[in-house]
Design a protein around this motif. Sequence first.
Motif, PDB file in Angstrom:
ATOM      1  N   GLN A 245      -2.472  -1.128  -8.438  1.00  0.00           N
ATOM      2  CA  GLN A 245      -3.356  -1.659  -7.402  1.00  0.00           C
ATOM      3  C   GLN A 245      -4.250  -0.589  -6.775  1.00  0.00           C
ATOM      4  OE1 GLN A 245      -2.505  -5.366  -8.025  1.00  0.00           O
ATOM      5  NE2 GLN A 245      -3.540  -4.971  -6.081  1.00  0.00           N
ATOM      6  N   THR A 246      -4.220   0.633  -7.311  1.00  0.00           N
ATOM      7  CA  THR A 246      -4.966   1.743  -6.720  1.00  0.00           C
ATOM      8  C   THR A 246      -5.793   2.433  -7.781  1.00  0.00           C
ATOM      9  OG1 THR A 246      -3.080   2.100  -5.226  1.00  0.00           O
ATOM     10  CG2 THR A 246      -4.783   3.807  -5.280  1.00  0.00           C
ATOM     11  N   VAL A 247      -7.116   2.449  -7.627  1.00  0.00           N
ATOM     12  CA  VAL A 247      -7.980   3.158  -8.560  1.00  0.00           C
ATOM     13  C   VAL A 247      -8.258   4.543  -7.989  1.00  0.00           C
ATOM     14  CG1 VAL A 247     -10.057   2.087  -7.572  1.00  0.00           C
ATOM     15  CG2 VAL A 247     -10.130   3.119  -9.852  1.00  0.00           C
ATOM     16  N   VAL A 248      -8.014   5.581  -8.802  1.00  0.00           N
ATOM     17  CA  VAL A 248      -8.064   6.966  -8.332  1.00  0.00           C
ATOM     18  C   VAL A 248      -9.029   7.771  -9.202  1.00  0.00           C
ATOM     19  CG1 VAL A 248      -6.723   9.028  -7.772  1.00  0.00           C
ATOM     20  CG2 VAL A 248      -5.641   6.767  -7.631  1.00  0.00           C
ATOM     21  N   LEU A 249     -10.090   8.276  -8.590  1.00  0.00           N
ATOM     22  CA  LEU A 249     -11.028   9.158  -9.282  1.00  0.00           C
ATOM     23  C   LEU A 249     -10.690  10.599  -8.942  1.00  0.00           C
ATOM     24  CD1 LEU A 249     -13.644   9.672 -10.928  1.00  0.00           C
ATOM     25  CD2 LEU A 249     -14.904   9.468  -8.767  1.00  0.00           C
ATOM     26  N   TRP A 250     -10.626  11.458  -9.975  1.00  0.00           N
ATOM     27  CA  TRP A 250     -10.269  12.872  -9.801  1.00  0.00           C
ATOM     28  C   TRP A 250     -11.186  13.704 -10.677  1.00  0.00           C
ATOM     29  CZ3 TRP A 250      -7.207  16.132 -13.365  1.00  0.00           C
ATOM     30  CH2 TRP A 250      -6.743  17.323 -12.790  1.00  0.00           C
ATOM     31  N   GLY A 251     -11.796  14.741 -10.099  1.00  0.00           N
ATOM     32  CA  GLY A 251     -12.666  15.571 -10.913  1.00  0.00           C
ATOM     33  C   GLY A 251     -13.459  16.554 -10.099  1.00  0.00           C
ATOM     34  N   SER A 252     -14.549  17.065 -10.700  1.00  0.00           N
ATOM     35  CA  SER A 252     -15.379  18.086 -10.084  1.00  0.00           C
ATOM     36  C   SER A 252     -16.844  17.768 -10.350  1.00  0.00           C
ATOM     37  CB  SER A 252     -15.024  19.466 -10.645  1.00  0.00           C
ATOM     38  OG  SER A 252     -15.689  20.499  -9.945  1.00  0.00           O
ATOM     39  N   ALA A 253     -17.736  18.425  -9.602  1.00  0.00           N
ATOM     40  CA  ALA A 253     -19.161  18.124  -9.709  1.00  0.00           C
ATOM     41  C   ALA A 253     -19.896  19.048 -10.665  1.00  0.00           C
ATOM     42  CB  ALA A 253     -19.818  18.178  -8.330  1.00  0.00           C
TER      43      ALA A 253
ATOM     44  N   ALA B 107       4.324  -7.362  -0.311  1.00  0.00           N
ATOM     45  CA  ALA B 107       3.588  -7.846  -1.482  1.00  0.00           C
ATOM     46  C   ALA B 107       4.519  -8.401  -2.542  1.00  0.00           C
ATOM     47  CB  ALA B 107       2.739  -6.724  -2.072  1.00  0.00           C
ATOM     48  N   ALA B 108       5.724  -7.800  -2.656  1.00  0.00           N
ATOM     49  CA  ALA B 108       6.673  -8.242  -3.672  1.00  0.00           C
ATOM     50  C   ALA B 108       7.244  -9.610  -3.344  1.00  0.00           C
ATOM     51  CB  ALA B 108       7.799  -7.225  -3.816  1.00  0.00           C
ATOM     52  N   GLU B 109       7.057 -10.094  -2.106  1.00  0.00           N
ATOM     53  CA  GLU B 109       7.634 -11.354  -1.694  1.00  0.00           C
ATOM     54  C   GLU B 109       6.604 -12.475  -1.701  1.00  0.00           C
ATOM     55  OE1 GLU B 109       9.566 -10.696   2.016  1.00  0.00           O
ATOM     56  OE2 GLU B 109      10.934  -9.212   1.210  1.00  0.00           O
ATOM     57  N   GLY B 110       5.485 -12.286  -2.374  1.00  0.00           N
ATOM     58  CA  GLY B 110       4.556 -13.391  -2.535  1.00  0.00           C
ATOM     59  C   GLY B 110       3.147 -13.120  -2.064  1.00  0.00           C
ATOM     60  N   ALA B 111       2.958 -12.219  -1.097  1.00  0.00           N
ATOM     61  CA  ALA B 111       1.615 -11.922  -0.630  1.00  0.00           C
ATOM     62  C   ALA B 111       0.869 -11.098  -1.676  1.00  0.00           C
ATOM     63  CB  ALA B 111       1.683 -11.156   0.691  1.00  0.00           C
ATOM     64  N   GLU B 112      -0.440 -11.225  -1.718  1.00  0.00           N
ATOM     65  CA  GLU B 112      -1.230 -10.457  -2.677  1.00  0.00           C
ATOM     66  C   GLU B 112      -1.244  -8.991  -2.273  1.00  0.00           C
ATOM     67  OE1 GLU B 112      -5.830 -10.186  -4.322  1.00  0.00           O
ATOM     68  OE2 GLU B 112      -5.142 -11.942  -3.195  1.00  0.00           O
ATOM     69  N   PRO B 113      -0.909  -8.073  -3.177  1.00  0.00           N
ATOM     70  CA  PRO B 113      -0.902  -6.647  -2.835  1.00  0.00           C
ATOM     71  C   PRO B 113      -2.304  -6.167  -2.486  1.00  0.00           C
ATOM     72  CG  PRO B 113       0.266  -7.053  -4.901  1.00  0.00           C
ATOM     73  CD  PRO B 113      -0.465  -8.316  -4.556  1.00  0.00           C
ATOM     74  N   PRO B 114      -2.417  -5.179  -1.605  1.00  0.00           N
ATOM     75  CA  PRO B 114      -3.736  -4.642  -1.256  1.00  0.00           C
ATOM     76  C   PRO B 114      -4.370  -3.893  -2.425  1.00  0.00           C
ATOM     77  CG  PRO B 114      -1.991  -3.318  -0.261  1.00  0.00           C
ATOM     78  CD  PRO B 114      -1.330  -4.521  -0.856  1.00  0.00           C
ATOM     79  N   LYS B 115      -5.687  -3.867  -2.446  1.00  0.00           N
ATOM     80  CA  LYS B 115      -6.436  -3.148  -3.477  1.00  0.00           C
ATOM     81  C   LYS B 115      -6.993  -1.873  -2.852  1.00  0.00           C
ATOM     82  CE  LYS B 115      -7.587  -7.551  -5.652  1.00  0.00           C
ATOM     83  NZ  LYS B 115      -8.656  -8.478  -6.085  1.00  0.00           N
ATOM     84  N   ARG B 116      -6.770  -0.736  -3.525  1.00  0.00           N
ATOM     85  CA  ARG B 116      -7.041   0.547  -2.891  1.00  0.00           C
ATOM     86  C   ARG B 116      -7.933   1.430  -3.760  1.00  0.00           C
ATOM     87  NH1 ARG B 116      -1.601  -0.092  -3.574  1.00  0.00           N
ATOM     88  NH2 ARG B 116      -0.388  -0.883  -1.813  1.00  0.00           N
ATOM     89  N   MET B 117      -8.528   2.441  -3.106  1.00  0.00           N
ATOM     90  CA  MET B 117      -9.382   3.395  -3.797  1.00  0.00           C
ATOM     91  C   MET B 117      -9.153   4.790  -3.216  1.00  0.00           C
ATOM     92  SD  MET B 117     -13.519   3.806  -3.631  1.00  0.00           S
ATOM     93  CE  MET B 117     -13.859   2.149  -4.211  1.00  0.00           C
ATOM     94  N   VAL B 118      -9.042   5.786  -4.115  1.00  0.00           N
ATOM     95  CA  VAL B 118      -8.919   7.184  -3.716  1.00  0.00           C
ATOM     96  C   VAL B 118      -9.916   8.005  -4.531  1.00  0.00           C
ATOM     97  CG1 VAL B 118      -7.409   9.217  -3.623  1.00  0.00           C
ATOM     98  CG2 VAL B 118      -6.475   6.938  -3.124  1.00  0.00           C
ATOM     99  N   VAL B 119     -10.619   8.923  -3.865  1.00  0.00           N
ATOM    100  CA  VAL B 119     -11.514   9.864  -4.535  1.00  0.00           C
ATOM    101  C   VAL B 119     -11.017  11.268  -4.231  1.00  0.00           C
ATOM    102  CG1 VAL B 119     -13.884  10.687  -4.796  1.00  0.00           C
ATOM    103  CG2 VAL B 119     -13.449   8.278  -4.261  1.00  0.00           C
TER     104      VAL B 119
END
Length: 446
Positions: free
Chosen positions: A369-377, A34-46
Motif C-alpha cells: 500500500q506504499t509506493v516508495v521512490l529512492w534515488g539521486s538527481a 485495515a485488516a478488519e475490513g476497512a480499506e488500507p490507506p494509500k501512501r507515498m514516500v520520496v
Amino acid sequence: MGTKSWQITRREMLRGSGVALALPLLNGMRWAKAAEGAEPPKRMVVSYISYGVYEPQGDKGSHHDWSWWPCKDPGPLTFNKTTAPFEPLRDYVSYLRGLDHAGGYALGGHSSCDVFATGANMAGDETSNNISVDQLAAKRNGHKTRYPSLVMGSEGGTGSYGQSRTLSHYGPGRPIPALHRPQDIFNRLFQPYAGKSVNQVRAGLKREASVLDLMRENSRSLHGRLGREDQRKLDEYLDSIRALEQRVERTSEWTHQPLPQVDAKGLNLEASYQDPVEYLRCMYDLLYLALRTDSTRYASFMLESEFSTSNEVGKFATRVLGYSGQTHDIAHKRPAESGLWDNWRAQQHAYFLDRLRNTPEGDGNMLDQTVVLWGSAHPHQSHSTKNYPLQIAGGNTLGFRHGALHAFEGDKKVPLANLFVSMLNAVDAPTERFADSTGPLTEVLG
C-alpha cells in the motif's frame, strides 16, 4: 519480525479468556483496523541519496559487481554485490534508467537535487521551486490524517537556492524545513501538546486563529493601494496566512481525536551522527511509525544533502567504512570503497522497505500500500544532470508491477514527471499533468 508492544490485536486481548467480547477499538489497535475490513490507506514516500552513485564499466562491457545498477540489460532483475540487500525484495522493487528532469539540466549536478521532487525549471521560467509530488498528494488528501505530511532530512532546515536540504515544497518559493532530530520528530508526531492539557491547547489555537484573522483583514485593506508587483507579493503573503489558518483549524479538529499510543522503548531517540547506522535506522523507524499509526500518508526523506561536506553528515562514510575523505569524494574520486558505500546505503533503505513488507495490512502488507521512490538527481560521473539513478518500490496493490530494470533511453525517453503522475494517481490524488509530464509511466504499472 517481532510484534511491538504497541501492536495489539483483538485475538491477543481475548486469548485465554474463554469468552467472546466485542472489544472497543483501542489506540493500540488502530494499526490493525485495515485488516478488519476497512480499506488500507494509500501512501507515498520520496527518499534521496546525494552525490550520485557508482557506475564503473565492467571488462569488455560486462556488468560490474559494484555498479549501483543491479544488472546491465532491461528485463528481469538480477542482483550484484551493491544491490544484494534488495534481492529478498525482488518482487517489490524496479529500477528505472534514463529518467530525469529537464528543469534540472542547467542547475549542475549537485544543485539539481533542488528539483528532484518537483521537476521545476528553476534556471528557466520558474525562478523559485514549485510544488513537490508529496505535497501535491498532501494537498489533495492530507486532511484525512493528523499531519498532512512528514518532511525529514539528516541535516534539517531548508538550505538555500541550489543547496537544498529538503525535498518538499508547498509551491513557488515555499520550501518546507526538514526535521532531523529523532526526539523532536517523535515529540511532534506522538507528544505534540508538550505537557499541556487539551483545553489549554484549544485555547491557544483559538487565540492564534484570532490573530491570523486580524492579520488577514488588515492585509486585504492594503491590496487596492499597491502596484501590481506589490499586489503579487501581498497575495503570496495572504496565501501563507491562509495556510497557517488551515493548519490551526485542522490541529484544533484533531484535538478531539486521541493520539496514537506508541512505545518509544525500542527507539534510540538520542541517536546521533556519531553512529550513522543507529541514526538513520531510528529516522527510518520514525517514518515507519508515522505511516503505521496513520499519522500521515505522505513523507519525504533526504538522507544527506548535496552540500554536506562541511558538517558531520559528510563524515558518514568515514564512520561506517573507515574512509579517510569526505562522503562527496567517494562519488567523484571513485576510490575502491565506492561500491561498498552504495551497498551500505542500500542496506539502510532495504531495512525500511523490509519493515513495511513484514507488517501485515488488509490482505497484504504495508509495502503493498506504499509506493516508495529512492534515488539521486545525478549519476556518478562528471556531475551530469541526466539519467538519474532511480528505484521505485512497493505499491503492488496500487497498480505497480515490479521485478525488472526498465530503460527509458533513445526513442523511449520520457520525463521523470511521468512517474510522478502514476504515483499520484495510485494514491488517489488524480493528476493528468505534473511539471513537464507527457502522461503516466505505464511501463511500471500492472
